[in-house]
Structures are given as structure tokens and as C-alpha cells.
Enzyme design. Structure first.
Site, PDB file in Angstrom:
ATOM      1  N   THR A  89       0.861  -1.188   0.000  1.00 38.35           N
ATOM      2  CA  THR A  89       0.000   0.000   0.000  1.00 38.35           C
ATOM      3  C   THR A  89       0.895   1.235   0.000  1.00 38.35           C
ATOM      4  O   THR A  89       1.649   1.459   0.957  1.00 38.35           O
ATOM      5  CB  THR A  89      -0.915   0.012   1.244  1.00 38.35           C
ATOM      6  OG1 THR A  89      -1.643  -1.209   1.293  1.00 38.35           O
ATOM      7  CG2 THR A  89      -1.889   1.178   1.188  1.00 38.35           C
ATOM      8  N   LYS A 164      -7.522   1.728  -2.799  1.00 38.15           N
ATOM      9  CA  LYS A 164      -7.054   1.225  -1.494  1.00 38.15           C
ATOM     10  C   LYS A 164      -7.135   2.337  -0.443  1.00 38.15           C
ATOM     11  O   LYS A 164      -7.440   2.083   0.729  1.00 38.15           O
ATOM     12  CB  LYS A 164      -5.625   0.692  -1.640  1.00 38.15           C
ATOM     13  CG  LYS A 164      -4.963   0.247  -0.356  1.00 38.15           C
ATOM     14  CD  LYS A 164      -5.493  -1.063   0.211  1.00 38.15           C
ATOM     15  CE  LYS A 164      -4.854  -1.323   1.575  1.00 38.15           C
ATOM     16  NZ  LYS A 164      -5.084  -2.631   2.106  1.00 38.15           N
ATOM     17  N   LYS A 232       0.858   5.173   8.106  1.00 43.70           N
ATOM     18  CA  LYS A 232       1.479   5.546   6.827  1.00 43.70           C
ATOM     19  C   LYS A 232       0.411   5.699   5.742  1.00 43.70           C
ATOM     20  O   LYS A 232       0.418   6.666   4.975  1.00 43.70           O
ATOM     21  CB  LYS A 232       2.507   4.447   6.491  1.00 43.70           C
ATOM     22  CG  LYS A 232       3.091   4.400   5.110  1.00 43.70           C
ATOM     23  CD  LYS A 232       2.577   3.306   4.201  1.00 43.70           C
ATOM     24  CE  LYS A 232       2.446   1.900   4.648  1.00 43.70           C
ATOM     25  NZ  LYS A 232       1.820   0.967   3.727  1.00 43.70           N
TER      26      LYS A 232
HETATM   27  P1  NAP Z   1       5.381  -6.524   7.462  1.00 40.79           P
HETATM   28  O1  NAP Z   1       4.905  -7.777   8.111  1.00 40.79           O
HETATM   29  O2  NAP Z   1       5.975  -5.452   8.291  1.00 40.79           O
HETATM   30  O3  NAP Z   1       6.398  -6.953   6.285  1.00 40.79           O
HETATM   31  C1  NAP Z   1       7.076  -6.008   5.536  1.00 40.79           C
HETATM   32  C2  NAP Z   1       7.909  -6.730   4.496  1.00 40.79           C
HETATM   33  O4  NAP Z   1       8.606  -5.759   3.697  1.00 40.79           O
HETATM   34  C3  NAP Z   1       8.990  -7.624   5.093  1.00 40.79           C
HETATM   35  O5  NAP Z   1       9.168  -8.751   4.262  1.00 40.79           O
HETATM   36  C4  NAP Z   1      10.219  -6.702   5.059  1.00 40.79           C
HETATM   37  O6  NAP Z   1      11.441  -7.409   5.106  1.00 40.79           O
HETATM   38  C5  NAP Z   1      10.011  -6.058   3.717  1.00 40.79           C
HETATM   39  N1  NAP Z   1      10.727  -4.791   3.544  1.00 40.79           N
HETATM   40  C6  NAP Z   1      10.502  -3.619   4.182  1.00 40.79           C
HETATM   41  N2  NAP Z   1      11.321  -2.664   3.700  1.00 40.79           N
HETATM   42  C7  NAP Z   1      12.063  -3.242   2.727  1.00 40.79           C
HETATM   43  C8  NAP Z   1      13.083  -2.772   1.855  1.00 40.79           C
HETATM   44  N3  NAP Z   1      13.495  -1.489   1.897  1.00 40.79           N
HETATM   45  N4  NAP Z   1      13.640  -3.650   0.978  1.00 40.79           N
HETATM   46  C9  NAP Z   1      13.211  -4.930   0.934  1.00 40.79           C
HETATM   47  N5  NAP Z   1      12.254  -5.433   1.738  1.00 40.79           N
HETATM   48  C10 NAP Z   1      11.694  -4.600   2.622  1.00 40.79           C
HETATM   49  O7  NAP Z   1       4.187  -5.810   6.646  1.00 40.79           O
HETATM   50  P2  NAP Z   1       2.879  -6.470   5.992  1.00 40.79           P
HETATM   51  O8  NAP Z   1       1.778  -6.428   6.994  1.00 40.79           O
HETATM   52  O9  NAP Z   1       3.243  -7.732   5.312  1.00 40.79           O
HETATM   53  O10 NAP Z   1       2.516  -5.327   4.921  1.00 40.79           O
HETATM   54  C11 NAP Z   1       3.182  -5.254   3.672  1.00 40.79           C
HETATM   55  C12 NAP Z   1       2.435  -4.235   2.806  1.00 40.79           C
HETATM   56  O11 NAP Z   1       1.074  -4.673   2.628  1.00 40.79           O
HETATM   57  C13 NAP Z   1       2.356  -2.835   3.429  1.00 40.79           C
HETATM   58  O12 NAP Z   1       2.417  -1.857   2.421  1.00 40.79           O
HETATM   59  C14 NAP Z   1       0.979  -2.843   4.110  1.00 40.79           C
HETATM   60  O13 NAP Z   1       0.467  -1.532   4.265  1.00 40.79           O
HETATM   61  C15 NAP Z   1       0.179  -3.682   3.130  1.00 40.79           C
HETATM   62  N6  NAP Z   1      -0.976  -4.399   3.682  1.00 40.79           N
HETATM   63  C16 NAP Z   1      -0.946  -4.998   4.903  1.00 40.79           C
HETATM   64  C17 NAP Z   1      -2.084  -5.681   5.370  1.00 40.79           C
HETATM   65  C18 NAP Z   1      -2.108  -6.390   6.707  1.00 40.79           C
HETATM   66  O14 NAP Z   1      -3.209  -6.714   7.189  1.00 40.79           O
HETATM   67  N7  NAP Z   1      -0.969  -6.664   7.348  1.00 40.79           N
HETATM   68  C19 NAP Z   1      -3.215  -5.766   4.565  1.00 40.79           C
HETATM   69  C20 NAP Z   1      -3.199  -5.195   3.308  1.00 40.79           C
HETATM   70  C21 NAP Z   1      -2.074  -4.518   2.870  1.00 40.79           C
HETATM   71  P3  NAP Z   1      12.019  -7.934   6.540  1.00 40.79           P
HETATM   72  O15 NAP Z   1      11.379  -9.263   6.772  1.00 40.79           O
HETATM   73  O16 NAP Z   1      13.480  -8.001   6.337  1.00 40.79           O
HETATM   74  O17 NAP Z   1      11.644  -6.898   7.574  1.00 40.79           O
END
Ligand code: NAP
Length: 278
Positions: A89, A164, A232
């Protein structure tokens, strides 16, 4: 079609597992390499190494700068004719920057954010809102269908992210309503599992109440969706709203509430930690 997944966080992990089950996943990358261990697909130590080996690159990382870093890296090696689908997102403007960077390499880009939480990612039931070229979406659709229950083409690049943003504003209002109402219910001395059960079946029933209602009243704020990530998103929504002269007071209030919680060290908790303030 060979697919590679970049980002195995709360969302990416479930999505990658579904891609692997469907036979599409041939490559994975995660910044913290240990998370790639469970996959049969080849694990790469750099996004650009992965991009050279697949037809479709799927990205699910945290925020705008992270997506651009990944896109700039993969642009160095990606084959012309490949497709990049970003499911993070981010802002529509960032999606347009990513698309422009990849277009120079004859690579198509889709902004394809998702909704449905970690449960949706795990069960392959996400809703996906897509911006970009409709024909590109049709080419990528078989891969995307392995992770989703619903895919809608919303328009040109950035319109997936704009849709979104609508979801995220609604999510802020629902979070405020559910946390406030359940704090009220607890103060009334009601039996919380019964309250949640019966209300979930009525007109006020919703995903957040069903999936996070009981845990929040038990003081369990394991993410789920980290509140710093929703913060964010809402900052992006506030900028978009300001540009069009629309007022989104519930989102504004939720940003302030999240900032209080983040200052107290709760940014990595689930968004249901808003309950702490009620
Ligand atoms: P998360 O659990 O915090 O995971 C973030 C992922 O991004 C991890 O694999 C992290 O790697 C990687 N990452 C972050 N910065 C990076 C960089 N500079 N280079 C390479 N990899 C990087 O977050 P999430 O909940 O999966 O969310 C991911 C995205 O989906 C976000 O944009 C969020 O807003 C969106 N989203 C989340 C949800 C939800 O319910 N959680 C639902 C819909 C959409 P590491 O493992 O090394 O930290």
C-alpha cells in the site's frame, strides 16, 4: 509463467505460500533471508538477482521508499516483456514513478494493493484493486488468482492505490467504531464473546469485529496489520483529501491516536491497539 515474490512479511508470506501451492512460485527474496527457508522456490539474496529469472515479479514491502528501492534495483536486470505487480500500500504518485522507471526497460507495472488481512493472505481470499494496463492484468491474472478471491481493474496506474485509500479511510472509521463500542460493552459488564457473536450476525457486523473483537478485549494486539503501517496509509489519504478539498475527520483523528500510541512504543502492534485509548 514463472513468478518471484519480493517481501515475505505478514502479507507476503501467505501470498507466497499460495503461489507455491498453485505451482507458480519459482523464486523468493526477503531482506531478512531466514524467512525464505521454508520455500522450495530458489531463494535469492538480492531483488535484482530474482528479477532476472522470472516472468512476473510480485512485490509486497512496507512503504513508498521501500517499493522504489526494490523497483530501482530490479530495473537493472529485469527482462523486457516482464510484468511487475506491486501489492504494497503506497501512494498513487509512487506507483506512477515505479511504472515510469520500469517502462524504460519495456516492463509493465500494475499497482495492485490488497485487502483482507493476514487471514485473507493465508487463505487466498484477498480482494485486489488494480491500476495499470488492462491487457497486462489479463496476462498476470492466473498468477494473481492464486492469491485472491476478487480482482478488479480500477483504471490507469495509481487507481488501484486510490481505491485502497478509500478502503483505508473506511478501516479507520471502523476501527474507531468497534474499539469504542467494545470498550463500552466491557464497561457494561457484558459477556464479550456473546456480544461479538450476536452483533457479528446483525447490521453492524464487520470483518474487524469478527477477527479482532475478542482479542482486543483480552489485551492481545498481535499483528495482523501494524498500526504504524495504517498510519502511513492514512497520511497518504490525508494528502489526497487535502488536494481535492475533501474533509476526512475520522482519518485525521485516527492519525493523531496512532501517533500517541507510536510515541508510547506500540507502532508494531495491530491496529486494534487503538482499544488502549478507549
Ligand atoms: P510486514 O509484516 O511489516 O512486512 C514487511 C515486508 O517488507 C517484510 O518482508 C520486510 O522485510 C520487507 N521490507 C521492508 N522494507 C524493505 C526494503 N526497503 N527492501 C526490501 N524489503 C523490505 O508488513 P505487511 O503487513 O506484510 O505489509 C506489507 C504491505 O502490505 C504494506 O504496504 C501494508 O500496508 C500492506 N498491507 C498490509 C495488510 C495487513 O493486514 N498486514 C493488509 C493489506 C495490505 P524484513 O522481513 O526483512 O523486515
Amino acid at each position: 509463467m514463472k513468478a518471484g515474490m519480493i517481501g515475505l512479511g505478514a502479507m507476503g508470506l501467505g501470498m507466497a505460500r499460495n503461489l507455491e501451492k498453485a505451482g507458480f512460485l519459482t523464486a523468493v527474496y526477503n531482506r531478512t533471508a531466514a524467512k525464505t527457508a521454508e520455500f522450495k522456490a530458489a531463494a535469492f539474496n538480492k531483488p535484482e538477482a530474482l528479477a532476472a529469472e522470472v516472468d512476473v515479479v510480485l512485490i509486497c514491502v512496507s512503504a513508498d521508499r521501500d517499493v522504489l528501492d526494490v523497483v530501482e534495483a530490479i530495473a537493472l536486470t529485469i527482462k523486457p516483456g516482464s510484468i511487475v505487480v506491486d501489492m504494497s500500500t503506497i501512494s498513487g504518485e509512487t506507483a506512477q514513478k515505479a511504472a515510469a522507471c520500469l517502462a524504460k526497460k519495456q516492463v509493465a507495472f500494475l499497482d495492485a494493493p490488497v485487502s483482507g488481512g493476514v487471514e485473507g493472505a493465508k487463505n487466498g481470499t484477498l480482494a485486489m484493486m488494480v491500476g495499470g494496463d488492462a491487457e497486462t492484468l489479463e496476462k498476470a491474472r492466473p498468477v494473481l488468482e492464486a492469491m485472491t478471491a476478487r480482482i478488479l481493474h480500477m483504471g490507469s496506474t495509481g487507481s488501484g492505490q486510490a481505491t485502497k485509500a478509500v478502503n483505508q479511510i473506511m478501516c479507520a472509521g471502523i476501527n474507531q467504531a468497534v474499539t469504542e463500542a467494545l470498550a463500552f460493552a466491557q464497561a457494561q459488564g457484558l459477556t464479550m464473546d456473546k456480544v461479538i457473536d450476536v452483533i457479528s450476525g446483525g447490521a453492524s457486523g464487520n470483518w474487524f469485529l469478527q477477527h479482532r473483537g475478542l482479542t482486543m478485549t483480552q489485551g492481545d494486539f498481535t499483528p495482523g496489520f501494524k498500526l504504524a503501517l495504517h498510519h502511513k496509509d492514512l497520511k497518504i489519504c490525508l494528502e489526497m483529501a487535502a488536494r481535492t478539498g475533501v474533509s476526512i475527520p475520522l482519518a485525521d483523528m485516527t492519525v493523531s491516536d496512532y501517533e500517541r500510541l507510536m510515541a508510547e512504543g506500540y507502532g508494531d502492534e495491530d491496529i486494534s491497539a487503538l482499544y488502549r485509548l478507549k
